[in-house]
Write a protein that holds these residues in place. Structure first.
Motif, short mmCIF file in Angstrom:
data_model
loop_
_atom_site.label_atom_id
_atom_site.label_comp_id
_atom_site.label_asym_id
_atom_site.label_seq_id
_atom_site.Cartn_x
_atom_site.Cartn_y
_atom_site.Cartn_z
N VAL A 39 -17.16 9.35 30.13
CA VAL A 39 -18.46 9.35 30.78
C VAL A 39 -19.07 7.96 30.63
O VAL A 39 -19.24 7.48 29.51
N THR A 40 -19.38 7.33 31.75
CA THR A 40 -20.04 6.03 31.76
C THR A 40 -21.45 6.21 32.30
O THR A 40 -21.64 6.77 33.38
N ALA A 41 -22.45 5.75 31.53
CA ALA A 41 -23.85 5.87 31.93
C ALA A 41 -24.36 4.54 32.45
O ALA A 41 -24.07 3.48 31.88
N LEU A 42 -25.14 4.59 33.53
CA LEU A 42 -25.85 3.43 34.05
C LEU A 42 -27.31 3.58 33.68
O LEU A 42 -27.95 4.57 34.05
N LEU A 178 -16.51 12.09 39.30
CA LEU A 178 -17.77 12.74 39.65
C LEU A 178 -18.91 11.76 39.40
O LEU A 178 -19.00 11.15 38.33
N LEU A 179 -19.79 11.62 40.39
CA LEU A 179 -20.97 10.78 40.28
C LEU A 179 -22.19 11.69 40.09
O LEU A 179 -22.38 12.65 40.84
N PHE A 180 -23.01 11.37 39.10
CA PHE A 180 -24.23 12.13 38.84
C PHE A 180 -25.42 11.19 38.95
O PHE A 180 -25.51 10.21 38.20
N LEU A 209 -19.35 9.16 36.17
CA LEU A 209 -20.30 8.04 36.19
C LEU A 209 -21.68 8.65 36.43
O LEU A 209 -21.89 9.33 37.42
N ILE A 210 -22.62 8.40 35.51
CA ILE A 210 -23.93 9.04 35.57
C ILE A 210 -25.05 8.01 35.51
O ILE A 210 -25.01 7.08 34.69
N VAL A 211 -26.03 8.16 36.40
CA VAL A 211 -27.27 7.38 36.34
C VAL A 211 -28.31 8.24 35.63
O VAL A 211 -28.49 9.41 35.96
N THR A 212 -28.99 7.65 34.64
CA THR A 212 -30.05 8.38 33.95
C THR A 212 -31.16 7.41 33.53
O THR A 212 -30.89 6.28 33.14
#
Length: 260
Positions: A39-42, A178-180, A209-212
């Motif tokens: 899981v990679t967070a932006l 999966l993009l979140f 890949l998740i943007v939070t």
């Protein structure tokens, strides 16, 4: 937040990526590897380019005129540049699914929401569709809650259930990534917890890949973190290193709340 990570191959990578909304230069020479089954967070302040970067990974910007890419996004192991105009964006979106900020189930039954992508791919036999729908709903931790009402309208589900249904809809086509895009910002704390737990479970089968905007969420769910500011990638590394010992002062200022 993992303290030690077993090395995995790079599943995708942005290489010298620039993006323009018309004349506006939104992403500037971004180089970002995405590790397989991690899981990679932006993270970064509003308007820094997080969602813009995320949407490059499945060509969502193609849907609007005037948008323009420069550089590559490579998908491995086949080394396909998914930004190449000769690559079909529909096929890209089958390989790279996306879950949006606000749940967006189709105005169809629960079953047909999950079966939609399978039908697009040519699946016709009822037994195959039944099996894949069940598998996807189980993968999204939703099967036990909806198995007796698969023909009910998806809009009858709660917000958290609708978001898990959207995740199941993505999982049905067996995506590689999966993009979140801030998937819990419209949800209550209990639903947020269930989505975070689901993301942790999904990392064993799919790259995420998740943007939070939520720093604590990034720390809880991600293995790697990328900090962005004004369209540039400022720092990238394992999440524990980024949060506990960042190498850039700008990253430390953002994480500690002195900026942003």
């Amino acid at each position: 937040m993992a303290s030690t990570l077993e090395p995995t191959p790079v599943k995708a990578a942005a290489i010298d990526l620039n993006f323009y909304y018309g004349a506006y230069h939104a992403l500037k020479d971004v180089n970002l590897p995405i590790q397989e089954k991690r899981v990679t967070a932006l993270i970064g302040p509003s308007g820094c380019g997080k969602s813009t970067l995320l949407r490059c990974f499945n060509r969502m910007h193609d849907l609007y005129p005037g948008n323009r890419y420069q550089g590559d996004i490579r998908l491995y192991p086949d080394n396909t540049n998914i930004l190449d105009p000769r690559v079909d964006p529909i096929e890209v979106r089958m390989r790279i699914g996306m879950v949006f900020q606000k749940p967006n189930p189709f105005p169809k039954s629960i079953y047909e929401n999950v079966a939609y992508g399978l039908r697009l791919r040519g699946a016709k036999t009822r037994s195959l569709l039944d099996d894949r729908v069940e598998e996807a709903l189980r993968g999204a931790a939703l099967w036990d809650e909806v198995k007796d009402r698969l023909q009910a309208q998806a809009t009858e589900l709660s917000g958290g259930q609708q978001q898990r249904l959207c995740i199941a809809r993505c999982l049905a086509t067996d995506p590689e990534i999966l993009l979140f895009d801030e998937p819990t910002s419209a949800l209550d704390p209990i639903a947020t917890g269930s989505i975070e737990e689901l993301i942790s479970q999904l990392r064993s089968r799919v790259t995420i890949l998740i943007v939070t905007h939520n720093m604590q969420q990034a720390a809880r769910v991600s293995d790697f973190t990328a900090y962005m500011y004004l369209g540039e990638l400022i720092e990238y590394g394992q999440t524990n290193q980024i949060f506990l010992k960042p190498t850039r002062q700008a990253t430390e200022d953002y994480i500690t709340g002195r900026f942003g």
